[in-house]
Design a protein around this motif. Structure first.
Motif, PDB file in Angstrom:
ATOM      1  N   GLU A  50       3.452 -13.445  -6.624  1.00  0.00           N
ATOM      2  CA  GLU A  50       4.695 -14.212  -6.588  1.00  0.00           C
ATOM      3  C   GLU A  50       5.543 -13.865  -5.371  1.00  0.00           C
ATOM      4  O   GLU A  50       6.322 -14.688  -4.890  1.00  0.00           O
ATOM      5  N   PHE A  51       5.372 -12.656  -4.853  1.00  0.00           N
ATOM      6  CA  PHE A  51       6.137 -12.252  -3.678  1.00  0.00           C
ATOM      7  C   PHE A  51       5.732 -13.091  -2.466  1.00  0.00           C
ATOM      8  O   PHE A  51       6.577 -13.548  -1.682  1.00  0.00           O
ATOM      9  N   ALA A  52       4.422 -13.321  -2.300  1.00  0.00           N
ATOM     10  CA  ALA A  52       3.946 -14.156  -1.197  1.00  0.00           C
ATOM     11  C   ALA A  52       4.258 -15.628  -1.435  1.00  0.00           C
ATOM     12  O   ALA A  52       4.534 -16.375  -0.492  1.00  0.00           O
ATOM     13  N   ASP A  53       4.232 -16.043  -2.693  1.00  0.00           N
ATOM     14  CA  ASP A  53       4.559 -17.442  -3.004  1.00  0.00           C
ATOM     15  C   ASP A  53       5.979 -17.790  -2.565  1.00  0.00           C
ATOM     16  O   ASP A  53       6.240 -18.901  -2.094  1.00  0.00           O
ATOM     17  N   MET A  54       6.877 -16.838  -2.697  1.00  0.00           N
ATOM     18  CA  MET A  54       8.258 -17.063  -2.264  1.00  0.00           C
ATOM     19  C   MET A  54       8.323 -17.316  -0.762  1.00  0.00           C
ATOM     20  O   MET A  54       9.084 -18.157  -0.287  1.00  0.00           O
ATOM     21  N   GLN A  76       4.906  -5.003  -1.704  1.00  0.00           N
ATOM     22  CA  GLN A  76       5.720  -5.081  -2.916  1.00  0.00           C
ATOM     23  C   GLN A  76       4.832  -5.143  -4.155  1.00  0.00           C
ATOM     24  O   GLN A  76       5.074  -4.449  -5.151  1.00  0.00           O
ATOM     25  N   TYR A  77       3.799  -5.976  -4.094  1.00  0.00           N
ATOM     26  CA  TYR A  77       2.892  -6.077  -5.230  1.00  0.00           C
ATOM     27  C   TYR A  77       2.155  -4.751  -5.431  1.00  0.00           C
ATOM     28  O   TYR A  77       1.876  -4.352  -6.570  1.00  0.00           O
ATOM     29  N   GLY A  78       1.872  -4.061  -4.322  1.00  0.00           N
ATOM     30  CA  GLY A  78       1.243  -2.754  -4.426  1.00  0.00           C
ATOM     31  C   GLY A  78       2.090  -1.759  -5.203  1.00  0.00           C
ATOM     32  O   GLY A  78       1.575  -1.002  -6.034  1.00  0.00           O
ATOM     33  N   TRP A  79       3.384  -1.777  -4.942  1.00  0.00           N
ATOM     34  CA  TRP A  79       4.279  -0.899  -5.694  1.00  0.00           C
ATOM     35  C   TRP A  79       4.335  -1.307  -7.168  1.00  0.00           C
ATOM     36  O   TRP A  79       4.449  -0.453  -8.060  1.00  0.00           O
ATOM     37  N   GLU A  87      -1.914   5.775  -8.168  1.00  0.00           N
ATOM     38  CA  GLU A  87      -1.296   6.476  -7.037  1.00  0.00           C
ATOM     39  C   GLU A  87      -1.180   5.561  -5.818  1.00  0.00           C
ATOM     40  O   GLU A  87      -2.164   4.939  -5.408  1.00  0.00           O
ATOM     41  N   PRO A  88       0.007   5.451  -5.189  1.00  0.00           N
ATOM     42  CA  PRO A  88       0.142   4.657  -3.970  1.00  0.00           C
ATOM     43  C   PRO A  88      -0.195   5.481  -2.734  1.00  0.00           C
ATOM     44  O   PRO A  88       0.013   6.691  -2.708  1.00  0.00           O
ATOM     45  N   THR A  89      -0.735   4.821  -1.710  1.00  0.00           N
ATOM     46  CA  THR A  89      -1.006   5.473  -0.431  1.00  0.00           C
ATOM     47  C   THR A  89      -0.831   4.469   0.690  1.00  0.00           C
ATOM     48  O   THR A  89      -1.092   3.279   0.512  1.00  0.00           O
ATOM     49  N   ALA A  99      -6.592   4.811  -5.924  1.00  0.00           N
ATOM     50  CA  ALA A  99      -5.256   4.639  -5.364  1.00  0.00           C
ATOM     51  C   ALA A  99      -5.063   3.181  -4.970  1.00  0.00           C
ATOM     52  O   ALA A  99      -6.027   2.442  -4.780  1.00  0.00           O
ATOM     53  N   VAL A 100      -3.807   2.777  -4.841  1.00  0.00           N
ATOM     54  CA  VAL A 100      -3.484   1.432  -4.365  1.00  0.00           C
ATOM     55  C   VAL A 100      -2.914   1.550  -2.958  1.00  0.00           C
ATOM     56  O   VAL A 100      -2.020   2.364  -2.700  1.00  0.00           O
ATOM     57  N   LEU A 101      -3.445   0.764  -2.038  1.00  0.00           N
ATOM     58  CA  LEU A 101      -3.023   0.821  -0.646  1.00  0.00           C
ATOM     59  C   LEU A 101      -1.741   0.024  -0.441  1.00  0.00           C
ATOM     60  O   LEU A 101      -1.646  -1.140  -0.837  1.00  0.00           O
ATOM     61  N   LEU A 102      -0.776   0.650   0.196  1.00  0.00           N
ATOM     62  CA  LEU A 102       0.425  -0.048   0.678  1.00  0.00           C
ATOM     63  C   LEU A 102       0.126  -0.412   2.132  1.00  0.00           C
ATOM     64  O   LEU A 102       0.155   0.452   3.006  1.00  0.00           O
ATOM     65  N   PRO A 103      -0.210  -1.675   2.420  1.00  0.00           N
ATOM     66  CA  PRO A 103      -0.907  -1.999   3.668  1.00  0.00           C
ATOM     67  C   PRO A 103      -0.036  -2.234   4.896  1.00  0.00           C
ATOM     68  O   PRO A 103      -0.569  -2.376   5.996  1.00  0.00           O
ATOM     69  N   TYR A 104       1.284  -2.271   4.741  1.00  0.00           N
ATOM     70  CA  TYR A 104       2.108  -2.714   5.861  1.00  0.00           C
ATOM     71  C   TYR A 104       1.935  -1.818   7.094  1.00  0.00           C
ATOM     72  O   TYR A 104       1.763  -2.306   8.206  1.00  0.00           O
ATOM     73  N   LYS A 105       1.963  -0.510   6.901  1.00  0.00           N
ATOM     74  CA  LYS A 105       1.911   0.407   8.042  1.00  0.00           C
ATOM     75  C   LYS A 105       0.593   0.273   8.800  1.00  0.00           C
ATOM     76  O   LYS A 105       0.595   0.147  10.039  1.00  0.00           O
ATOM     77  N   CYS A 106      -0.539   0.307   8.096  1.00  0.00           N
ATOM     78  CA  CYS A 106      -1.815   0.249   8.811  1.00  0.00           C
ATOM     79  C   CYS A 106      -2.024  -1.113   9.462  1.00  0.00           C
ATOM     80  O   CYS A 106      -2.618  -1.205  10.546  1.00  0.00           O
TER      81      CYS A 106
END
Length: 208
Positions: A50-54, A76-79, A87-89, A99-106
């Protein structure tokens, strides 16, 4: 008829990348414990949901701005996924445990893909799997890719579909990313697959 995979083709201990579609948000209470307790390293790549749909509804004219906003939507969906106990990374590496990847940085650091709505979290997950040299499982709310109502057991060349983004099939075939698309709205099926059992789905390119 959907493909049922031979148990010998799936190593239940091998690390894997799992793309967790945004359409499965209501299944997270069931899916996250299954992924967390898989008994092997699992790197979950979140969809945008839903975050991307917005962002799509905003109809942003600048494709680069829309691209990075969409990647931020994945974060956001990752969080959201992490809130159910995974676990987030933000490190692009094979995790020691699920773990779930928070992809913005990479994604910002490497900027590996064109900025276009033809590339979504599907192809981003394929890129991540390719970088790590891992197989990819794409969890959707459907059994796999269908044509005329029939679920395809295997795809060896691109076909028209709205199950994945327009660039996904060509990308995984070109990069030889071993991929399976399966129904994540059936948590029991996901659990069986992660244990190495035979389950239905669509294989992309090669036997999984």
């Amino acid at each position: 008829m959907a493909q049922f995979f031979d148990r010998s083709c799936t190593n239940p201990k091998k690390p894997i990348v799992v793309k967790l579609g945004g359409s499965l948000s209501l299944r997270l209470p069931e899916l996250v414990p299954i992924l967390r307790d898989a008994g092997k390293p699992v790197l979950v790549v979140p969809g945008g949901g839903e975050f991307a749909d917005m962002i799509r509804k905003l109809q942003i004219g600048d494709e680069s701005a829309a691209h990075w906003m969409a990647v931020a939507a994945m974060e956001q969906y990752g969080w959201f996924v992490a809130s159910y106990g995974l676990e987030p990374t933000d490190v692009l590496a094979v995790p020691e445990r699920p773990a779930v990847l928070l992809p913005y940085k990479c994604m910002r650091d490497r900027d590996p893909l064109p900025h276009s709505w033809d590339i979504t979290s599907d192809t981003i997950a394929a890129w991540i799997a390719g970088v790590l040299g891992l197989d990819l499982v794409v969890l959707k709310s459907v059994d796999g890719i269908t044509i005329d109502g029939i679920t395809l057991a295997k795809i060896q060349e691109p076909v028209e579909t709205d199950v994945v983004d327009p660039c996904f099939l060509e990308y995984v075939l070109e990069k030889k990313v071993r991929t399976m698309i399966m129904n994540g709205s059936l948590p029991g099926r996901v659990a069986k697959f992660l244990k190495g059992d035979a389950v239905p789905g669509t294989v992309i390119g090669t036997t999984f």
